[in-house]
Design an enzyme around this catalytic site. Sequence first.
Site, mmCIF file in Angstrom:
data_model
loop_
_atom_site.group_PDB
_atom_site.id
_atom_site.type_symbol
_atom_site.label_atom_id
_atom_site.label_comp_id
_atom_site.label_asym_id
_atom_site.label_seq_id
_atom_site.Cartn_x
_atom_site.Cartn_y
_atom_site.Cartn_z
ATOM 1 N N CYS A 115 0.810 -1.227 0.000
ATOM 2 C CA CYS A 115 0.000 0.000 0.000
ATOM 3 C C CYS A 115 0.838 1.269 0.000
ATOM 4 O O CYS A 115 0.339 2.349 -0.329
ATOM 5 C CB CYS A 115 -0.949 0.001 1.197
ATOM 6 S SG CYS A 115 -2.136 -1.339 1.124
ATOM 7 N N HIS A 252 -3.090 7.594 1.825
ATOM 8 C CA HIS A 252 -3.497 6.255 1.392
ATOM 9 C C HIS A 252 -4.859 5.969 2.016
ATOM 10 O O HIS A 252 -5.107 6.282 3.176
ATOM 11 C CB HIS A 252 -2.468 5.224 1.853
ATOM 12 C CG HIS A 252 -2.945 3.814 1.726
ATOM 13 N ND1 HIS A 252 -3.456 3.321 0.541
ATOM 14 C CD2 HIS A 252 -3.024 2.800 2.627
ATOM 15 C CE1 HIS A 252 -3.812 2.054 0.731
ATOM 16 N NE2 HIS A 252 -3.572 1.718 1.979
ATOM 17 N N ASN A 282 -10.018 0.257 -0.484
ATOM 18 C CA ASN A 282 -8.558 0.328 -0.400
ATOM 19 C C ASN A 282 -7.977 -0.302 -1.674
ATOM 20 O O ASN A 282 -8.067 -1.511 -1.855
ATOM 21 C CB ASN A 282 -8.094 -0.422 0.857
ATOM 22 C CG ASN A 282 -6.584 -0.416 1.024
ATOM 23 O OD1 ASN A 282 -5.844 -0.046 0.111
ATOM 24 N ND2 ASN A 282 -6.123 -0.827 2.186
#
Length: 325
Positions: A115, A252, A282
Amino acid sequence: MSQRIVRIAGTGSYLPDHVLTNDALSRMVETNDEWIRERTGIRQRHIAADGEVTSDLATRAAERALEAAGLDATDIDLIVLATTTPDKTFPATATAVQAKLGAGPGAAFDVQAVCSGFLFALANADSLMKQGLFNRALVIGAETFSRILDWSDRGTCVLFGDGAGAAVLEAYDSLGENTGAGIITHHIRTDGTKSDLLHVDGGVSSTGTIGHVRMEGNRVFKHAVTNISAAIRAVLEETGLSSEDIDWFVPHQANQRILNGVASKMGIDESKVVSTIAMHGNTSAASIPLALDTAVRDGRIKPGQLILSEAMGGGFSWGASLFRM
Ligand code: UT7
């Protein structure tokens, strides 16, 4: 003395057509819309079609970023692509994008920091360009994360989605002192001792399988807020800037509660937080460039504004970047 500046000249993003809502998910696994929305902020996510691979998503996002920058693929001499879900074990997915775009001549390679991948890719491209090795780059975050989800594990499958985002970077020489333009600084870190808290239980040289995402969500959550806050403090201290100087916070998109927690801890006003988690979920390495492009295209982010970005993911990996649009 002349100084080499690297700036973001254009952004682009792409989301697959198919939308998977929380209600649709609740017919696949024991969950419900209310739990997902309250615990994460997610309402829906996009899922790549059969046969649609990571480089397809990345190429669409890159085409849009090139168009925004007013450049052709042949102008690009570097592609750095962050992904956890490559088309193939090798060659790098970035090379597939290079071929599909008709980019080059130049170099193309992948970065694996889950990520945090987009920030690691940005730091790589920025450094190589500041050294004078490349002049115009595409930095891409692209994922088909749906392919590594265990669709029977409600603790993970409700969280992630597919997508891609891209930024075109352009280097130029500026005369005079530090102008504070373009990409300013990065702070990237990893801690391999925590890898079991968020990982995939398979791999080429271990099981010979792709594996599925496994996560101890609430333990990751606590580390996320601590590590992200430390990374933000590091970039602010290094530059002498304060959280009040930030025009937009583009984090993020893992969990709305992490976004809010970090923003409040760092004294960043809620109105400056760019959140796309409700619509995208996500998307791992794609989430930052997707959020950045969303806020550029809807007119919130304007040229010259100061952007703070951060991420935390498997590895653990985490980081923060400061740049002026
Ligand atoms: O991007 C990479 C980095 N990733 C992250 O930063 C993710 C960080 N972690 C998180 O965002 C959160 O920890 C989660 C969203 C993953 C989970 O939220 P939580 O508030 O930490 O929930 P929990 O795991 O502590 O679970 C609470 C309860 C449990 O039930 P019991 O034991 O209290 O009866 C879970 O079984 O919620 C249950 N639960 C669910 N219920 C309905 C877990 N997942 C679900 C679900 N639907 N999908």
